[in-house]
Design a protein around this motif. Structure first.
Motif, PDB file in Angstrom:
ATOM      1  N   LEU A  17       8.411  -8.312  -4.711  1.00 21.70           N
ATOM      2  CA  LEU A  17       9.636  -8.127  -5.494  1.00 21.70           C
ATOM      3  C   LEU A  17       9.378  -8.377  -6.973  1.00 21.70           C
ATOM      4  O   LEU A  17       9.843  -7.623  -7.837  1.00 21.70           O
ATOM      5  CB  LEU A  17      10.728  -9.070  -4.987  1.00 21.70           C
ATOM      6  CG  LEU A  17      11.173  -8.875  -3.536  1.00 21.70           C
ATOM      7  CD1 LEU A  17      11.938 -10.098  -3.044  1.00 21.70           C
ATOM      8  CD2 LEU A  17      12.018  -7.622  -3.397  1.00 21.70           C
TER       9      LEU A  17
ATOM     10  N   LYS B  76      10.321 -11.339   4.917  1.00 24.58           N
ATOM     11  CA  LYS B  76       9.698 -11.808   3.684  1.00 24.58           C
ATOM     12  C   LYS B  76       8.598 -12.822   3.969  1.00 24.58           C
ATOM     13  O   LYS B  76       7.609 -12.924   3.244  1.00 24.58           O
ATOM     14  CB  LYS B  76      10.746 -12.428   2.751  1.00 24.58           C
ATOM     15  CG  LYS B  76      10.214 -12.809   1.388  1.00 24.58           C
ATOM     16  CD  LYS B  76      11.294 -13.422   0.501  1.00 24.58           C
ATOM     17  CE  LYS B  76      12.299 -12.400   0.055  1.00 24.58           C
ATOM     18  NZ  LYS B  76      13.246 -12.961  -0.960  1.00 24.58           N
TER      19      LYS B  76
ATOM     20  N   THR C 298       7.347  -5.521  -8.439  1.00 22.75           N
ATOM     21  CA  THR C 298       8.186  -4.333  -8.573  1.00 22.75           C
ATOM     22  C   THR C 298       9.054  -4.444  -9.823  1.00 22.75           C
ATOM     23  O   THR C 298       9.130  -3.512 -10.634  1.00 22.75           O
ATOM     24  CB  THR C 298       9.073  -4.156  -7.330  1.00 22.75           C
ATOM     25  OG1 THR C 298       8.248  -3.909  -6.185  1.00 22.75           O
ATOM     26  CG2 THR C 298      10.035  -2.989  -7.508  1.00 22.75           C
TER      27      THR C 298
ATOM     28  N   GLN D 128       7.397 -12.719  -1.725  1.00 22.92           N
ATOM     29  CA  GLN D 128       8.229 -12.644  -2.927  1.00 22.92           C
ATOM     30  C   GLN D 128       7.500 -11.901  -4.052  1.00 22.92           C
ATOM     31  O   GLN D 128       8.129 -11.238  -4.885  1.00 22.92           O
ATOM     32  CB  GLN D 128       8.595 -14.052  -3.390  1.00 22.92           C
ATOM     33  CG  GLN D 128       9.373 -14.117  -4.691  1.00 22.92           C
ATOM     34  CD  GLN D 128      10.744 -13.451  -4.624  1.00 22.92           C
ATOM     35  OE1 GLN D 128      11.429 -13.558  -3.622  1.00 22.92           O
ATOM     36  NE2 GLN D 128      11.124 -12.771  -5.692  1.00 22.92           N
TER      37      GLN D 128
ATOM     38  N   LEU E 189      12.389  -7.586   3.556  1.00 25.66           N
ATOM     39  CA  LEU E 189      11.925  -6.670   2.524  1.00 25.66           C
ATOM     40  C   LEU E 189      12.059  -5.231   3.002  1.00 25.66           C
ATOM     41  O   LEU E 189      11.859  -4.947   4.190  1.00 25.66           O
ATOM     42  CB  LEU E 189      10.465  -6.951   2.178  1.00 25.66           C
ATOM     43  CG  LEU E 189      10.133  -8.337   1.637  1.00 25.66           C
ATOM     44  CD1 LEU E 189       8.654  -8.430   1.312  1.00 25.66           C
ATOM     45  CD2 LEU E 189      10.969  -8.665   0.408  1.00 25.66           C
TER      46      LEU E 189
ATOM     47  N   THR F  37       9.755  -2.356  -3.789  1.00 25.10           N
ATOM     48  CA  THR F  37      10.237  -3.305  -2.783  1.00 25.10           C
ATOM     49  C   THR F  37      11.568  -3.910  -3.225  1.00 25.10           C
ATOM     50  O   THR F  37      11.728  -4.287  -4.382  1.00 25.10           O
ATOM     51  CB  THR F  37       9.210  -4.436  -2.591  1.00 25.10           C
ATOM     52  OG1 THR F  37       7.917  -3.874  -2.324  1.00 25.10           O
ATOM     53  CG2 THR F  37       9.610  -5.334  -1.429  1.00 25.10           C
ATOM     54  N   ILE F  38      12.512  -4.002  -2.269  1.00 22.70           N
ATOM     55  CA  ILE F  38      13.783  -4.686  -2.517  1.00 22.70           C
ATOM     56  C   ILE F  38      14.048  -5.643  -1.357  1.00 22.70           C
ATOM     57  O   ILE F  38      13.388  -5.574  -0.313  1.00 22.70           O
ATOM     58  CB  ILE F  38      14.956  -3.692  -2.650  1.00 22.70           C
ATOM     59  CG1 ILE F  38      15.158  -2.936  -1.333  1.00 22.70           C
ATOM     60  CG2 ILE F  38      14.742  -2.739  -3.815  1.00 22.70           C
ATOM     61  CD1 ILE F  38      16.462  -2.167  -1.268  1.00 22.70           C
ATOM     62  N   ASP F  39      15.047  -6.528  -1.537  1.00 18.13           N
ATOM     63  CA  ASP F  39      15.425  -7.426  -0.449  1.00 18.13           C
ATOM     64  C   ASP F  39      16.941  -7.525  -0.278  1.00 18.13           C
ATOM     65  O   ASP F  39      17.427  -8.406   0.440  1.00 18.13           O
ATOM     66  CB  ASP F  39      14.821  -8.822  -0.642  1.00 18.13           C
ATOM     67  CG  ASP F  39      15.332  -9.534  -1.878  1.00 18.13           C
ATOM     68  OD1 ASP F  39      15.945  -8.882  -2.746  1.00 18.13           O
ATOM     69  OD2 ASP F  39      15.116 -10.765  -1.993  1.00 18.13           O
TER      70      ASP F  39
END
Length: 278
Positions: free
Chosen positions: A103, A136, A106, A100, A161, A115-117
């Motif tokens: 994220l 993740k 970022t 996490q 991720l 990084t995105i999810d």
């Protein structure tokens, strides 16, 4: 004569890690710590049953906890309920708390691989030929895949991720005890992550790494800041390892290794002398 503290050293000596010899590092490091502490070694699955007999538990090269997640969660819960001193402390914000943090960093504008999810956030990532996709809760490259952009829409939201695949020159790792820098190593060949050589960091490199040490706010413990050097010369965070970072102590000079052991010994003494957590 001062009473010697009892330390339970948690490691999986049989774990097979690509390019690393966990057992060799832990046998050597535990033998050095034995000069200052009474040391007993155990497998991570035995830690919860044994830890009450010790002044502190040192978690070292025990492999990805996702292989025994239920037992690890029980260990954490029992240690926190009993006020057991765990080194590294369980309050780490890096890999100790899954990915996490990539994220969070970022979103906060830190120099980290973007990084995105969630697939709907793809527009926030720079365009790339391929994207790195990983769980993740992953570790040790387990579940890592590289896919083209058109395949990203089918990803499960929140559990995976996504990062652009970075064309980097090399990876470099910075090793810390508490908030004190110890040494750095780098992998000159991007295709051989664990073929490492000593690295002489610049002042700017250390400012970069220190930002993540400060962000993590661990008062005690061992941390490894992994970064990649882009073709433009920028450093970007790859990983903030604060659970059981492999140290590659066999690759540093004797003097550096001795200094690291001395720093870790002093850190453990200070940790044990600190006021118990409530």
């Amino acid at each position: 004569m001062p009473v010697r503290r009892r330390v339970l050293y948690v490691t999986d000596l049989a774990y097979q890690a690509q390019g690393r010899r966990y057992c060799d590092e832990d046998i050597s490091l535990a033998s050095r710590l034995r000069d200052a502490f009474d040391i007993a070694m155990c497998h991570p699955l035995d830690a919860a049953a044994l830890m009450d007999a010790f002044d502190a538990v040192v978690v070292r090269n025990s492999g990805p906890v996702l292989h025994y997640q239920k037992e690890y969660d029980t260990f954490r819960a029992q240690a926190m309920a009993r006020g057991t001193r765990i080194y590294n402390p369980l309050s780490g914000r890096g890999d100790m708390a899954d990915k996490q943090y990539l994220l969070d960093l970022t979103a906060a504008g830190y120099p980290v691989i973007p990084t995105i999810d969630h697939p709907e956030d793809l527009h926030l990532l720079p365009k790339a030929g391929h994207y790195a996709v990983k769980p993740k809760a992953g570790a040790d490259s387990i579940g890592l895949a590289f896919v083209p952009r058109e395949q990203l829409g089918a990803l499960s939201c929140g559990d995976t991720l996504v990062q652009p695949r970075i064309d980097f020159r090399y990876e470099v790792s910075f090793y810390y005890v508490d908030d004190a820098f110890q040494y750095a190593l780098h992998a000159p060949d991007p295709e051989r992550r664990w073929v490492l050589e000593p690295y002489d960091p610049t002042d700017a490199d250390l400012v970069f790494a220190r930002r993540f040490i400060d962000w993590n706010t661990l008062d005690h413990g061992i941390q490894r800041v992994d970064a990649c050097r882009t073709r433009d010369g920028e450093l970007l965070l790859v990983e903030l390892e604060d659970l059981n970072p492999y140290l590659s102590l066999d690759l540093v000079p004797d003097r550096t290794r001795d200094s690291f052991v001395a720093s870790m010994t002093a850190s453990l003494h200070h940790f044990l002398d600190a006021r118990p957590c409530t």
